[in-house]
Design an enzyme around this catalytic site. Structure first.
Site, short mmCIF file in Angstrom:
data_model
loop_
_atom_site.label_atom_id
_atom_site.label_comp_id
_atom_site.label_asym_id
_atom_site.label_seq_id
_atom_site.Cartn_x
_atom_site.Cartn_y
_atom_site.Cartn_z
N SER A 46 0.87 -1.16 0.00
CA SER A 46 0.00 0.00 0.00
C SER A 46 0.91 1.22 0.00
O SER A 46 1.75 1.36 0.90
CB SER A 46 -0.87 -0.03 1.26
OG SER A 46 -1.87 0.95 1.17
N GLU A 47 0.79 2.09 -1.01
CA GLU A 47 1.83 3.10 -1.20
C GLU A 47 1.88 4.17 -0.12
O GLU A 47 2.81 4.95 -0.07
CB GLU A 47 1.74 3.71 -2.60
CG GLU A 47 0.46 4.47 -2.93
CD GLU A 47 -0.59 3.58 -3.58
OE1 GLU A 47 -0.57 2.35 -3.40
OE2 GLU A 47 -1.46 4.16 -4.28
N ASN A 48 0.89 4.18 0.78
CA ASN A 48 1.00 5.10 1.91
C ASN A 48 1.97 4.58 2.97
O ASN A 48 2.28 5.30 3.92
CB ASN A 48 -0.37 5.38 2.53
CG ASN A 48 -1.10 4.13 2.93
OD1 ASN A 48 -1.13 3.15 2.20
ND2 ASN A 48 -1.67 4.13 4.12
N SER A 88 8.52 4.09 0.44
CA SER A 88 7.47 3.37 -0.28
C SER A 88 7.65 3.51 -1.78
O SER A 88 7.55 2.53 -2.53
CB SER A 88 6.11 3.92 0.13
OG SER A 88 5.09 3.24 -0.54
#
Lengths: 213, 231
Positions: A46-48, A88
């Protein structure tokens, strides 16, 4: 009879291989997670800032500090890791994510993708999509083949502003699967009950036949 | 810049933020936002702010509070779709917006904080984002030049701090906060707990980046999309 989205999702999950690190886009791609075989060791990014997304929480597990890129509350799986936004995207841009499956508005025959903005409508932003399409090792786009007005979303040229140029490796629609190679766009699979003629009729882009039996 | 100082008052902490300042603000959506610093800034009424932050809150919370009070001149963000007031001010021309891909935004902030004025990335090549930017080829692939960002102030939120300003974040509330901490000429951090026995091996942001430290109580931590598993 499966609906359009179910067909796309059922086919898209076959892209997932045991051992992969994967980023799934918001919307339809997120639903693919539910179909991944339980015995696969797959880590969802999840790119967060999370590698190892788990299922949605039960009501008493909800944690405001634990969300996915769609801002939904989630949980983690065993072996997950948290990191900051720069890290990330270092793992995305640096080619450490094996596969990204994202939604699309238009895909061109050269593998250009448009999925972030419709001119004249409210600008929302691209989020991480431009980074992901240029960074993950394999980019698979899932989308309905035609608009609700019946117009082909698989185009000679995208009419919408691009998210990435020549970035799509594979396109999965409710009608067919296409690959983008140095030789151009190839039709590699038909969804069940679909004919080449139907695909030709509903596709603006030029493609070669390379059906794998 | 001297050692981080534990302050009592959020109002005092934002006192030197002037009209027209550039602020880098941590958070992703409403997760990990410096909620008390934003409220103090709203009370102070500082105007013409340029804010670098992945999102712009929602209408009645987070950076949306500053937007509603017309304190923001320009937003530099990757995704701003959750906010009606934002759309109104943008369409009327009151609010300037620079959209930056999320990874490029994070790296621009990190670079700014790390003393790197610019870097090349493939992100955005062939899209509207690349217009007017230097293009350069490395090993047959085209990249564009993106510039580092430095803020007059960075406003960030962490979970725990010690009094040297070392910070530890909680889960995905980390997000942009560590890079924002690096890129503020003055970094103001608010935390839930102060604990002088943090393990040096588990520090996420070393105290060298933090100039002012505050402890907030009873964080709201609003959830944007409560999603639960029914079975």
């Amino acid at each position: 009879m499966m609906n359009v989205r179910e067909r796309i999702i059922k086919r898209a999950v076959k892209e997932v291989k045991d051992g992969m690190n994967i980023n799934l886009g918001i919307g339809m791609p997120t639903l693919i997670a539910n179909e991944i075989p339980n015995d696969f060791d797959v880590m969802l990014q999840s790119e967060n800032g999370l590698l190892g997304i788990g299922p949605y929480p039960s009501e008493n597990e909800v944690d405001a500090d634990l969300i996915n890129a769609g801002k939904e509350t989630v949980t983690t799986v065993t072996g997950s890791a948290f990191f900051d936004s720069a890290e990330s995207f270092a793992m995305i841009r640096g080619g450490h994510i094996d596969l990204a499956i994202l939604g699309g508005m238009e895909v061109s025959e050269r593998g250009d993708l448009a999925n972030w903005i419709i001119p004249g409508k409210m600008v929302k932003g691209m989020g991480g999509a431009m980074d992901i399409v240029n960074g993950a090792k394999k980019i698979v786009i899932v989308m309905e083949h035609v608009t609700k007005h019946g117009a082909s979303k698989v185009k000679k040229e995208c009419s919408l502003p691009l998210t990435g140029k020549q970035v799509v490796n594979r396109l999965i629609t409710d009608l067919a699967v296409f690959d983008f190679t140095s030789d151009g766009m190839e039709l590699v699979e038909l969804q069940s009950g679909v004919t080449v003629e139907e695909v030709r009729e509903k596709t603006e882009a030029e493609f070669k036949l390379a059906l794998k039996v | 810049m001297g050692r981080a100082k534990l302050m009592e008052s959020f109002n005092q902490a934002v006192e030197y933020i002037q009209d027209g300042a550039t602020l880098i603000v941590g958070g992703f959506g409403l997760c990990g936002i410096p909620e008390y610093l934003i409220q103090a800034l709203r009370e102070k009424g500082t105007k013409d702010l340029t804010i670098v932050s992945n999102n712009c809150g929602v209408d009645d919370w987070g950076l949306g509070l500053l937007l509603a009070n017309k304190q923001i001149k320009k937003m530099i963000s990757s995704y701003v779709g959750e906010n009606k007031i934002f759309a109104e001010q943008y369409l009327s021309g009151e609010l300037e917006v620079e959209l930056v891909p999320q990874g490029t935004l994070a790296e621009r902030i990190r670079a700014g904080g790390a003393g790197i004025p610019g870097f090349y990335t493939a992100t955005g090549v062939g899209t509207p984002i690349a217009e007017g930017k230097e293009h350069k080829e490395f090993n047959g692939r085209t990249y564009i030049l993106e510039e580092g960002i430095v803020g007059d102030f960075a406003l960030i939120k962490a979970w725990k701090a010690d009094q040297k300003g070392n910070l530890v974040y909680c889960k995905t509330a980390r997000n942009f906060n560590p890079v924002a901490a690096m890129a503020g000429k003055v970094t103001i951090a608010e935390v839930e707990e102060v604990d002088d026995n943090l393990n040096p091996d588990y520090i996420h942001t070393p105290g060298v980046y933090v100039q002012r430290l505050l402890q907030g109580a009873a964080y709201s931590k609003r959830i944007e999309r409560l999603t639960v598993n029914s079975h």
